[in-house]
Design an enzyme around this catalytic site. Structure first.
Site, mmCIF file in Angstrom:
data_model
loop_
_atom_site.group_PDB
_atom_site.id
_atom_site.type_symbol
_atom_site.label_atom_id
_atom_site.label_comp_id
_atom_site.label_asym_id
_atom_site.label_seq_id
_atom_site.Cartn_x
_atom_site.Cartn_y
_atom_site.Cartn_z
ATOM 1 C CG HIS A 96 -0.476 0.176 2.517
ATOM 2 N ND1 HIS A 96 -0.034 -0.868 3.290
ATOM 3 C CD2 HIS A 96 -0.284 1.286 3.274
ATOM 4 C CE1 HIS A 96 0.384 -0.412 4.450
ATOM 5 N NE2 HIS A 96 0.259 0.904 4.478
ATOM 6 C CG HIS A 98 0.539 4.265 4.990
ATOM 7 N ND1 HIS A 98 -0.263 3.627 5.901
ATOM 8 C CD2 HIS A 98 -0.128 5.392 4.613
ATOM 9 C CE1 HIS A 98 -1.372 4.331 6.075
ATOM 10 N NE2 HIS A 98 -1.323 5.393 5.296
ATOM 11 C CG ASP A 100 4.506 1.065 6.994
ATOM 12 O OD1 ASP A 100 3.873 1.525 6.025
ATOM 13 O OD2 ASP A 100 3.964 0.404 7.898
ATOM 14 C CG HIS A 159 -3.508 -0.122 7.197
ATOM 15 N ND1 HIS A 159 -3.313 0.421 8.447
ATOM 16 C CD2 HIS A 159 -2.458 0.292 6.439
ATOM 17 C CE1 HIS A 159 -2.192 1.139 8.437
ATOM 18 N NE2 HIS A 159 -1.652 1.082 7.242
ATOM 19 C CG ASN A 190 -1.679 5.622 10.670
ATOM 20 O OD1 ASN A 190 -2.706 6.318 10.701
ATOM 21 N ND2 ASN A 190 -0.701 5.838 9.807
HETATM 22 ZN ZN ZN Z 1 2.270 -0.103 8.413
#
Ligand code: ZN
Length: 244
Positions: A96, A98, A100, A159, A190
Site C-alpha cells: 500500500h 504508506h 513503511d 487499513h 494508524n
Molecule cells: Zn504499516
C-alpha cells in the site's frame, strides 16, 4: 520551571530513543526454505516501532515484498541478501502507499529492480508524495519469477483503501502487510487512512480466499501466532462497536 520540565522530558525521550535505536537496525528471519521476513524500525509517536517486509529467493533473483521502513537499511538489506544467497533483488512490490511499504521503491529501482504496485497505490503515492513504483498492475496478478509464483489479491478497503495481500500458494504464506494486525497488537494502530467498516468485510474475504495458510505475516510485530486474521477481525469489530 516549565522550560526545565520540558527540557527534562525531551531529554528522557531522546535517551529512551537512543537506547532503543541501538538494537533496532535490521533483522532477518527465515520462514521456510526460500522465504524470509526482514524487520526494520522507525520512530512512531516517540517509540521505535518494527515493520515487517519479506523476500523470496528464486533461481533467477530475489523478490522483495515491501521495502524497509528505515531508509538507512536499504543497502544493508541488499548486502545481506547478496551475501547470504548470492543473488540480486530483481523485483520489489509494495502492498500500500504508506512509507513503511514504499520508502525504498525509488532506491531499488535505481539498483536495477523492477518495482511494482497496484494502479490504486501508484496513484495514491503520487497524490500523497510517497515514493512511486515504476510499473503498476490493474487487477489481481500472478507473478512468476524463476521457479517461484505468487499472486496479488485486493480484498477491498481496510487499513488503507489500496491495501493488497500477497499469496504464495506453494509455501502457503499470506503476506498481509498492514492490512493484517499481529496477535500482539492491542488496537488497529494508524487509522488515518483506514475504513474499518469495509475492513471487516475485506478480512473475511481473505479468510475465505486463502483458508489454509501456514503463515500469515502482519505489517508489524510477531507472526508466530497464525490467528492474526481472526485477531484483526476482532479488533475491527471492537473498534466499530465503540463507534456506535
Ligand atoms: Zn504499516
Amino acid at each position: 520551571m516549565r522550560t526545565t520540565f520540558s527540557f527534562i522530558f525531551s531529554l528522557l525521550i531522546y535517551l529512551n530513543l537512543t537506547a532503543q535505536k541501538n538494537n533496532t537496525t535490521l533483522k532477518i528471519t527465515p520462514l521456510c526454505k526460500d522465504a524470509f521476513v526482514f524487520i526494520t524500525y522507525n520512530e512512531y509517536k516517540g517509540n521505535m516501532v518494527p515493520a515487517n517486509g519479506m523476500y523470496i529467493v528464486t533461481n533467477t533473483g530475489v523478490v522483495m515484498l515491501d521495502s524497509p521502513w528505515d531508509t538507512l537499511q536499504f543497502q544493508p538489506l541488499l548486502d545481506s541478501i547478496e551475501k547470504r544467497h548470492n543473488q540480486k533483488v530483481v523485483l520489489c512490490i509494495a502492498t500500500h502507499f504508506h512509507d513503511d511499504r514504499t520508502a525504498g521503491l525509488e532506491y531499488y529501482r535505481m539498483k536495477g529492480a523492477k518495482t511494482y504496485t497496484s494502479k490504486q497505490t501508484y496513484d495514491l503515492c503520487k497524490e500523497k508524495n510517497e515514493k512511486q513504483a515504476e510499473f503498476y498492475f490493474t487487477k489481481d496478478t500472478l507473478f512468476t519469477v524463476g521457479d517461484k509464483t505468487f499472486q496479488t489479491f485486493y480484498p477491498g478497503e481496510g487499513h488503507t483503501k489500496d491495501n493488497i495481500v500477497i499469496w504464495l500458494e506453494k509455501e502457503k504464506i499470506i503476506y498481509g502487510g498492514c492490512f493484517v494486525k499481529s496477535t500482539e497488537s492491542k488496537d488497529l494502530g494508524n487509522l488515518n487512512d483506514a475504513n474499518p467498516g469495509e475492513w471487516k468485510h475485506s478480512i473475511k474475504k481473505v479468510m475465505k480466499q486463502f483458508p489454509k495458510a501456514n503463515y500469515v505475516i502482519p505489517g508489524h510485530f510477531d507472526w508466530k501466532n497464525k490467528n492474526s486474521l481472526k485477531h484483526t477481525l476482532k479488533l475491527v469489530e471492537k473498534h466499530l462497536e465503540k463507534q456506535k
